[in-house]
Design a protein around this motif. Structure first.
Motif, PDB file in Angstrom:
ATOM      1  N   TRP A 246       0.843  -1.198   0.000  1.00  0.00           N
ATOM      2  CA  TRP A 246       0.000   0.000   0.000  1.00  0.00           C
ATOM      3  C   TRP A 246       0.879   1.248   0.000  1.00  0.00           C
ATOM      4  O   TRP A 246       1.954   1.254   0.616  1.00  0.00           O
ATOM      5  CB  TRP A 246      -0.877   0.045   1.248  1.00  0.00           C
ATOM      6  CG  TRP A 246      -2.079  -0.835   1.231  1.00  0.00           C
ATOM      7  CD1 TRP A 246      -2.270  -1.969   0.502  1.00  0.00           C
ATOM      8  CD2 TRP A 246      -3.258  -0.662   2.019  1.00  0.00           C
ATOM      9  NE1 TRP A 246      -3.486  -2.516   0.777  1.00  0.00           N
ATOM     10  CE2 TRP A 246      -4.130  -1.732   1.713  1.00  0.00           C
ATOM     11  CE3 TRP A 246      -3.670   0.286   2.949  1.00  0.00           C
ATOM     12  CZ2 TRP A 246      -5.382  -1.876   2.305  1.00  0.00           C
ATOM     13  CZ3 TRP A 246      -4.911   0.145   3.540  1.00  0.00           C
ATOM     14  CH2 TRP A 246      -5.758  -0.917   3.220  1.00  0.00           C
ATOM     15  N   PRO A 247       0.455   2.321  -0.652  1.00  0.00           N
ATOM     16  CA  PRO A 247       1.184   3.587  -0.547  1.00  0.00           C
ATOM     17  C   PRO A 247       1.113   4.132   0.872  1.00  0.00           C
ATOM     18  O   PRO A 247       0.198   3.809   1.638  1.00  0.00           O
ATOM     19  CB  PRO A 247       0.477   4.506  -1.546  1.00  0.00           C
ATOM     20  CG  PRO A 247      -0.879   3.915  -1.724  1.00  0.00           C
ATOM     21  CD  PRO A 247      -0.721   2.434  -1.555  1.00  0.00           C
ATOM     22  N   LEU A 248       2.062   4.974   1.214  1.00  0.00           N
ATOM     23  CA  LEU A 248       2.158   5.500   2.569  1.00  0.00           C
ATOM     24  C   LEU A 248       0.896   6.219   2.995  1.00  0.00           C
ATOM     25  O   LEU A 248       0.432   6.068   4.135  1.00  0.00           O
ATOM     26  CB  LEU A 248       3.360   6.442   2.680  1.00  0.00           C
ATOM     27  CG  LEU A 248       3.568   7.114   4.046  1.00  0.00           C
ATOM     28  CD1 LEU A 248       3.775   6.077   5.131  1.00  0.00           C
ATOM     29  CD2 LEU A 248       4.740   8.089   3.986  1.00  0.00           C
ATOM     30  N   TRP A 249       0.272   6.982   2.103  1.00  0.00           N
ATOM     31  CA  TRP A 249      -0.902   7.763   2.491  1.00  0.00           C
ATOM     32  C   TRP A 249      -2.060   6.865   2.896  1.00  0.00           C
ATOM     33  O   TRP A 249      -2.822   7.198   3.822  1.00  0.00           O
ATOM     34  CB  TRP A 249      -1.312   8.721   1.363  1.00  0.00           C
ATOM     35  CG  TRP A 249      -1.920   8.075   0.154  1.00  0.00           C
ATOM     36  CD1 TRP A 249      -1.270   7.666  -0.961  1.00  0.00           C
ATOM     37  CD2 TRP A 249      -3.311   7.765  -0.042  1.00  0.00           C
ATOM     38  NE1 TRP A 249      -2.151   7.114  -1.865  1.00  0.00           N
ATOM     39  CE2 TRP A 249      -3.407   7.167  -1.329  1.00  0.00           C
ATOM     40  CE3 TRP A 249      -4.464   7.927   0.712  1.00  0.00           C
ATOM     41  CZ2 TRP A 249      -4.625   6.728  -1.854  1.00  0.00           C
ATOM     42  CZ3 TRP A 249      -5.679   7.494   0.188  1.00  0.00           C
ATOM     43  CH2 TRP A 249      -5.753   6.911  -1.075  1.00  0.00           C
ATOM     44  N   GLU A 250      -2.187   5.690   2.243  1.00  0.00           N
ATOM     45  CA  GLU A 250      -3.261   4.771   2.616  1.00  0.00           C
ATOM     46  C   GLU A 250      -2.989   4.132   3.975  1.00  0.00           C
ATOM     47  O   GLU A 250      -3.898   3.926   4.774  1.00  0.00           O
ATOM     48  CB  GLU A 250      -3.424   3.686   1.552  1.00  0.00           C
ATOM     49  CG  GLU A 250      -4.309   4.074   0.394  1.00  0.00           C
ATOM     50  CD  GLU A 250      -4.700   2.874  -0.436  1.00  0.00           C
ATOM     51  OE1 GLU A 250      -5.905   2.558  -0.492  1.00  0.00           O
ATOM     52  OE2 GLU A 250      -3.801   2.253  -1.036  1.00  0.00           O
ATOM     53  N   ARG A 251      -1.732   3.814   4.230  1.00  0.00           N
ATOM     54  CA  ARG A 251      -1.393   3.242   5.533  1.00  0.00           C
ATOM     55  C   ARG A 251      -1.668   4.241   6.650  1.00  0.00           C
ATOM     56  O   ARG A 251      -2.165   3.876   7.721  1.00  0.00           O
ATOM     57  CB  ARG A 251       0.073   2.827   5.549  1.00  0.00           C
ATOM     58  CG  ARG A 251       0.418   1.744   4.551  1.00  0.00           C
ATOM     59  CD  ARG A 251       1.831   1.272   4.734  1.00  0.00           C
ATOM     60  NE  ARG A 251       2.236   0.381   3.659  1.00  0.00           N
ATOM     61  CZ  ARG A 251       3.280  -0.419   3.711  1.00  0.00           C
ATOM     62  NH1 ARG A 251       4.034  -0.440   4.786  1.00  0.00           N
ATOM     63  NH2 ARG A 251       3.581  -1.202   2.688  1.00  0.00           N
ATOM     64  N   LEU A 252      -1.328   5.497   6.398  1.00  0.00           N
ATOM     65  CA  LEU A 252      -1.589   6.532   7.401  1.00  0.00           C
ATOM     66  C   LEU A 252      -3.084   6.707   7.622  1.00  0.00           C
ATOM     67  O   LEU A 252      -3.537   6.912   8.760  1.00  0.00           O
ATOM     68  CB  LEU A 252      -0.957   7.850   6.953  1.00  0.00           C
ATOM     69  CG  LEU A 252       0.575   7.884   6.945  1.00  0.00           C
ATOM     70  CD1 LEU A 252       1.068   9.199   6.361  1.00  0.00           C
ATOM     71  CD2 LEU A 252       1.142   7.671   8.344  1.00  0.00           C
ATOM     72  N   LEU A 253      -3.864   6.608   6.561  1.00  0.00           N
ATOM     73  CA  LEU A 253      -5.309   6.745   6.681  1.00  0.00           C
ATOM     74  C   LEU A 253      -5.915   5.594   7.477  1.00  0.00           C
ATOM     75  O   LEU A 253      -6.882   5.786   8.226  1.00  0.00           O
ATOM     76  CB  LEU A 253      -5.935   6.810   5.284  1.00  0.00           C
ATOM     77  CG  LEU A 253      -7.439   7.119   5.205  1.00  0.00           C
ATOM     78  CD1 LEU A 253      -7.750   8.470   5.841  1.00  0.00           C
ATOM     79  CD2 LEU A 253      -7.898   7.093   3.756  1.00  0.00           C
TER      80      LEU A 253
END
Length: 285
Positions: A246-253
């Motif tokens: 997963w891209p970082l932004w999705e993991r953060l979300l």
């Protein structure tokens, strides 16, 4: 070899075992094997199970000479299973006749499915319904939102749904090493299939679960163990998240959902704090 294996661990479950096994015997989906592992019961549990095996070749009974404990007995059934599709059945739970057929249908519809869970109906001792946990398919457009919804809504009883056995064994080899506790292991085991969106449900499959009378065994855990379990559960969840491409932004979300999931599925923060304070002050309640 049967298409689906159903594992039934039992210890002194004579009062409810016959009903549980009878609803498996009369399933509309017939290509099953049922393995009953009797953990050295001192009541008629083994004899009840043997009666089903004598009448129906799809049933077999494993009788233990000594009690190995509930956890080894439970997980040994997964190792005994010879089919690629597997489910556990508690000796005091029962289901509708279409239960297996409806869950198997989800695997037939989508090759990506690794767990198909039922609708869970909580039944009081007098037979009245205490609650119903239905499966709700998330409809959010963002993947992280869908996964977060599933984390918070999927019933713990989905562990008694239909599993792709090789996937389950691979998951348990990781999660049991990272989270070596009994409490909340079921929630931990379901995290990987939730994260990969390979879990679904079918509300036409009804699992009836008796409402427990006694307090949960975990009520006496010391605060130190509760803190350890909270930390280990959270760490294991994030370890599973890191396995995803997963891209970082999705993991953060998704991260706030995981933190909330870890808080409610093991021990809530304030419950742990209260336990700590009671221990410090010497109060039991």
């Amino acid at each position: 070899m049967a298409t689906i294996t159903i594992g039934v661990p039992v210890y002194n479950g004579a009062a409810t075992l016959e009903r549980s096994l009878e609803c498996l015997r009369t399933q509309t989906y017939r290509d099953i094997e049922v393995i009953v592992s009797d953990n050295a019961s001192t009541d008629r549990s083994a004899d009840i199970a043997q009666g089903f095996a004598d009448r129906d070749p799809r049933f077999r009974v494993v009788r233990r000479e000594s009690n190995v404990g509930p956890v080894p007995n439970f997980f040994s059934l997964l190792e005994m299973a010879r089919s690629d599709l597997f489910m556990w059945r508690a000796d005091d739970d029962w289901s509708n006749a279409e239960y297996v057929e409806e869950l198997k249908g989800k695997f037939d519809e989508d090759a990506r499915i690794r767990l198909a869970g039922p609708e869970t109906v909580i039944v009081r001792r007098d037979g009245s319904i205490a609650g119903v946990n239905s499966f709700i398919l998330p409809g959010q457009k963002l993947r992280a939102r869908r996964v977060g919804h599933m984390l918070m809504r999927l019933s713990a009883s989905s562990i008694y749904g239909l599993w792709h056995k090789p996937t389950l064994m691979e998951i348990l080899s990781r999660t049991r090493a990272n989270y070596p506790y009994i409490w909340a292991w079921d929630h931990m085991a379901m995290v990987p299939v939730i994260l990969t969106e390979s879990v679904t449900g079918n509300n036409a499959a009804k699992l009836y679960v008796g409402q427990p009378e006694a307090a949960r065994y975990s009520a006496q855990e010391p605060a130190r163990i509760m803190w350890e379990m909270r930390g280990a559960f959270r760490k294991s969840c994030f370890a599973e998240l890191r396995r995803l491409d997963w891209p970082l932004w999705e993991r953060l979300l998704l991260s706030p959902y995981i933190l909330r999931y870890a808080n409610v599925r093991v021990y809530r923060f304030w419950k742990t704090v209260r336990r700590q304070l009671r221990q410090i002050t010497g109060k039991r309640h």
